[in-house]
Enzyme design. Structure first.
Site, PDB file in Angstrom:
ATOM      1  N   ALA A  73       0.811  -1.224   0.000  1.00  0.00           N
ATOM      2  CA  ALA A  73       0.000   0.000   0.000  1.00  0.00           C
ATOM      3  C   ALA A  73       0.844   1.274   0.000  1.00  0.00           C
ATOM      4  O   ALA A  73       0.335   2.351   0.308  1.00  0.00           O
ATOM      5  CB  ALA A  73      -0.942  -0.001   1.196  1.00  0.00           C
ATOM      6  N   ALA A  74       2.099   1.163  -0.381  1.00  0.00           N
ATOM      7  CA  ALA A  74       2.996   2.317  -0.295  1.00  0.00           C
ATOM      8  C   ALA A  74       2.530   3.465  -1.185  1.00  0.00           C
ATOM      9  O   ALA A  74       2.416   4.611  -0.737  1.00  0.00           O
ATOM     10  CB  ALA A  74       4.413   1.898  -0.667  1.00  0.00           C
ATOM     11  N   GLY A  75       2.275   3.165  -2.452  1.00  0.00           N
ATOM     12  CA  GLY A  75       1.833   4.211  -3.369  1.00  0.00           C
ATOM     13  C   GLY A  75       0.492   4.787  -2.983  1.00  0.00           C
ATOM     14  O   GLY A  75       0.252   5.998  -3.120  1.00  0.00           O
ATOM     15  N   ASP A  76      -0.403   3.943  -2.484  1.00  0.00           N
ATOM     16  CA  ASP A  76      -1.728   4.412  -2.069  1.00  0.00           C
ATOM     17  C   ASP A  76      -1.638   5.322  -0.849  1.00  0.00           C
ATOM     18  O   ASP A  76      -2.377   6.305  -0.740  1.00  0.00           O
ATOM     19  CB  ASP A  76      -2.638   3.227  -1.774  1.00  0.00           C
ATOM     20  CG  ASP A  76      -2.902   2.367  -2.994  1.00  0.00           C
ATOM     21  OD1 ASP A  76      -2.891   2.925  -4.113  1.00  0.00           O
ATOM     22  OD2 ASP A  76      -3.108   1.156  -2.838  1.00  0.00           O
TER      23      ASP A  76
END
Length: 315
Positions: free
Chosen positions: A251-254
């Site tokens: 979920a890094a980009g989110d």
């Protein structure tokens, strides 16, 4: 100021399979462990924005099943309005995430109810979009839904942010026309520009120029370990990430996008501050396992940034 953020996006139940490495074609490997959790790019971004203090409304769809009901309860518990989460005949969306020992992941998505979200649903949520400061969408729901949501947002002067994922080489003209800011990773940016992926600083301005020629005038590109490059309102910079031990990048980009949405102004100023904050939030997510469960809150990010500032002052 607290941003009113509307997320038009996906709700998936993630099945995470922990593996040593990706198998070769025709090869069978053992799964070291397996877990199920709540995810989907839309849900992740909504939770990230809410935990950073935004007033968040979600527009999406779930199935008439236990997973869908549990998902709505989860978002309710996060303080996210679920008034416009519609129940469909299709089952709640799902994703299979293959997580390697080095923290990298490969994801397969079944759209399910997400792909049944309709333009009529968006029309029902028109009031929420009209009152928003920021409207965010990805491509895990039908493109005509995104196009309609962004058209309404533009009519009411909300800032529109597009995360062009899953990866695509083509965007609907209406979406392009009504997108204020696009936030891809380096692979997604290259696909839209028709070039090879790159994180090289000397090549990124040309990549952005390619996106501008396609009508995408303001861009923030996440570059993994090489940081973040932005070109917004003809101002550009490349900022580093915060180095951490990567446990799970799911979920890094989110988290980055949700944090941007919670903090950005409609004039898109103070980008260095916003990108730095979003990078730090993302670094905390990467250092933990899971998707939604790994996303930090505002207090954690505030404390971490304050600590970073103290370290830099001592240095």
């Amino acid at each position: 100021m607290t941003n009113k953020v509307v997320i038009i996006g996906s709700l998936n139940i993630d099945t995470i399979q922990m593996i040593e490495r990706m198998p070769q074609q025709g090869e069978t490997i053992a799964v070291q462990n397996q877990a199920s959790t709540f995810g989907g790019k839309g849900a992740n971004q909504a939770v990230a924005a809410a935990r950073q203090g935004a007033d968040v409304t979600f527009i999406g769809a779930v199935g008439d099943d236990e997973r869908g009901r549990a998902f709505k309860q989860l978002l309710d518990d996060e303080g996210i309005s679920t008034k416009y989460i519609f129940t469909k005949k299709q089952p709640t969306g799902s994703a299979t995430i293959m997580l390697e020992n080095d923290g990298h992941n490969t994801i397969m998505v079944y759209g399910g109810a997400n792909m049944a979200l309709s333009v009529a649903d968006i029309q029902q949520a028109k009031e929420a979009i009209a009152e928003a400061d920021v409207v965010v969408a990805q491509l895990e729901v039908p493109t005509d839904v995104v196009a309609e949501g962004f058209a309404i947002a533009r009519q009411h002067t909300a800032l529109t942010i597009l995360n062009p994922a899953p990866i695509t080489s083509h965007l609907d003209d209406t979406i392009i026309l009504n997108t204020d800011l696009i936030i891809p990773n380096e692979t997604e940016a290259a696909a839209l520009a028709g070039t090879e992926p790159t994180t090289a600083p000397e090549k990124l301005p040309a990549l952005v120029d390619q996106l501008k020629s396609r009508g995408l005038h303001n861009t923030i590109i996440t570059l993994g370990g090489d940081g973040v490059f932005y070109n917004v309102n003809n101002q550009h910079n490349q900022l580093p990430i915060f180095k951490v031990k990567a446990v799970d990048t799911t979920a890094a980009g989110d988290t980055f996008i949700g944090t941007v949405a919670a903090n950005i102004s409609t004039k898109m100023t103070d980008l260095d501050m916003i990108v730095t904050r979003s990078c730090f939030a993302s670094s905390l997510t990467v250092s933990r396992s899971g998707a939604i469960v790994s996303i930090p809150n505002k207090q954690e990010v505030d404390a971490g940034l304050a600590n970073q500032a103290k370290v830099m002052t001592r240095g």
